[in-house]
Enzyme design. Structure first.
Site, PDB file in Angstrom:
ATOM      1  N   ALA A  72      -4.695   0.268  14.407  1.00  0.00           N
ATOM      2  CA  ALA A  72      -4.440   1.672  15.100  1.00  0.00           C
ATOM      3  C   ALA A  72      -5.724   1.577  15.923  1.00  0.00           C
ATOM      4  O   ALA A  72      -6.180   2.893  16.235  1.00  0.00           O
ATOM      5  CB  ALA A  72      -4.165   2.826  14.521  1.00  0.00           C
ATOM      6  N   ASN A 101      -5.593  -9.462  29.993  1.00  0.00           N
ATOM      7  CA  ASN A 101      -4.312  -8.560  29.278  1.00  0.00           C
ATOM      8  C   ASN A 101      -4.905  -7.318  29.969  1.00  0.00           C
ATOM      9  O   ASN A 101      -5.844  -6.860  29.777  1.00  0.00           O
ATOM     10  CB  ASN A 101      -4.584  -8.406  27.745  1.00  0.00           C
ATOM     11  CG  ASN A 101      -3.460  -7.633  27.226  1.00  0.00           C
ATOM     12  OD1 ASN A 101      -3.706  -6.214  27.034  1.00  0.00           O
ATOM     13  ND2 ASN A 101      -2.245  -8.097  26.648  1.00  0.00           N
ATOM     14  N   CYS A 131       2.152  -0.066  25.973  1.00  0.00           N
ATOM     15  CA  CYS A 131       1.213   1.357  26.005  1.00  0.00           C
ATOM     16  C   CYS A 131       2.235   2.486  26.178  1.00  0.00           C
ATOM     17  O   CYS A 131       3.320   2.493  26.896  1.00  0.00           O
ATOM     18  CB  CYS A 131       0.451   1.092  27.333  1.00  0.00           C
ATOM     19  SG  CYS A 131      -0.854  -0.301  27.092  1.00  0.00           S
ATOM     20  N   GLY A 245       2.455 -13.817  13.498  1.00  0.00           N
ATOM     21  CA  GLY A 245       2.600 -14.190  12.199  1.00  0.00           C
ATOM     22  C   GLY A 245       2.411 -15.752  12.296  1.00  0.00           C
ATOM     23  O   GLY A 245       2.395 -16.305  11.197  1.00  0.00           O
TER      24      GLY A 245
END
Length: 304
Positions: A72, A101, A131, A245
């Site tokens: 976070a 980005n 976002c 992953g």
């Protein structure tokens, strides 16, 4: 033996030498460049860049969990002007494609960053539509077709660079979001961004991260990511960057079999800083083992 061709066409004139890119949020050219030669990457995708510096969320903001991690961080970044002056010149010296980005809390934020970056020598823009939209009560731009499409439509109007739209997996139907951004002019799509997760300390009886919830990434989410890439590949025609992953060269092969054109390495590089290059070499070994000459041959090999 024919030479192995790992080149990738990501649309909008963006050609990569190989399909290995870095996932936004886990990569810094200066720090990562201390561990491997950045010219080995197909592209480096930067951390999120906003129109003004963002402080990020309170600490603690990272927690390890089974098969992955929760973060976070809150897209902490020094802002677009700092990036252009200090980070971009360093990144460009390696001859590797640089994909910036873009983060924002409103459509105006996104457009401001895109306009500024369009005047630089970045090679493409990856727009993070996960976002929170401050004008819509904090709902993510990427969770509704209308909101997702509106962001792409407006940034497309001001962009001079190829646009890659990074999709959130926290939706009911990923294909509908993908079709919405393709219809508004996305040159490519990247997926998936982190899942929403939470971890509670049962001894202190409180959430582990100060923000309570955060983005869940790592190998535990890979089956979800592969499934979503597979679905989106059958819903849109634009190129896809698959992520979620990836830890090995065989993981790369799995994403490409599912329909991805390129991949991004994220959490793996936090465990092993040389992971992007190690995974690239493992993938080359896989391609040679099965006699594939290029990525298109591999992608076409899936038996259904």
């Amino acid at each position: 033996m024919s030479k192995l061709d790992l080149s990738v066409n990501l649309g909008g004139g963006l050609i990569l030498d190989n399909p290995i890119t870095t996932a936004s949020g886990t990569f810094s050219p200066r720090e990562s460049g201390e561990f491997y030669n950045l010219s080995e990457l197909g592209a480096m995708i930067t951390k999120g860049i906003a129109n003004v510096p963002w402080e990020g969320n309170p600490t603690p903001r990272i927690a390890e969990t089974y098969g992955g991690m929760i973060n976070a961080v809150g897209l902490q970044n020094p802002g677009v002007d700092y990036f252009i002056e200090h980070e971009l010149p360093y990144a460009k010296q390696f001859g590797t494609k640089v994909i910036a980005n873009v983060a924002g809390r409103s459509i105006e934020d996104y457009c401001e960053v895109v306009e500024k970056l369009s005047e630089t020598d970045v090679d493409a823009l990856e727009v993070n539509i996960s976002c929170p939209n401050v004008k819509k009560g904090g709902i993510g731009f990427g969770v509704q077709c209308g909101l997702a499409g509106s962001v792409v439509r407006e940034v497309k109007r001001v962009s001079k660079k190829p646009l890659i739209i990074k999709l959130s997996p926290n939706v009911t139907d990923i294909t509908e979001i993908a079709k919405a951004v393709e219809a508004e002019g996305a040159d490519a799509i990247s997926l998936i961004n982190t899942l929403l997760g939470m971890k509670i300390d049962v001894h202190r009886m409180r959430p582990v991260v100060a923000n309570k919830m955060g983005g869940f990434s790592g190998p535990a989410i890979k089956p979800v990511a592969v499934r979503m890439v597979y679905q989106v590949r059958r819903a849109v025609n634009v190129p896809i960057i698959g992520l979620g992953g990836i830890m090995t060269g065989e993981d790369v092969a799995e994403f490409i079999l599912a329909g991805a054109d390129a991949v991004s390495i994220g959490t793996a590089a936090l465990i092993n800083p040389t992971a992007p290059v190690d995974i690239k070499n493992e993938f080359i070994a896989y391609m040679n083992q099965y006699g594939f000459k290029n990525l298109a041959e591999l992608r076409a090999a899936l038996q259904e």
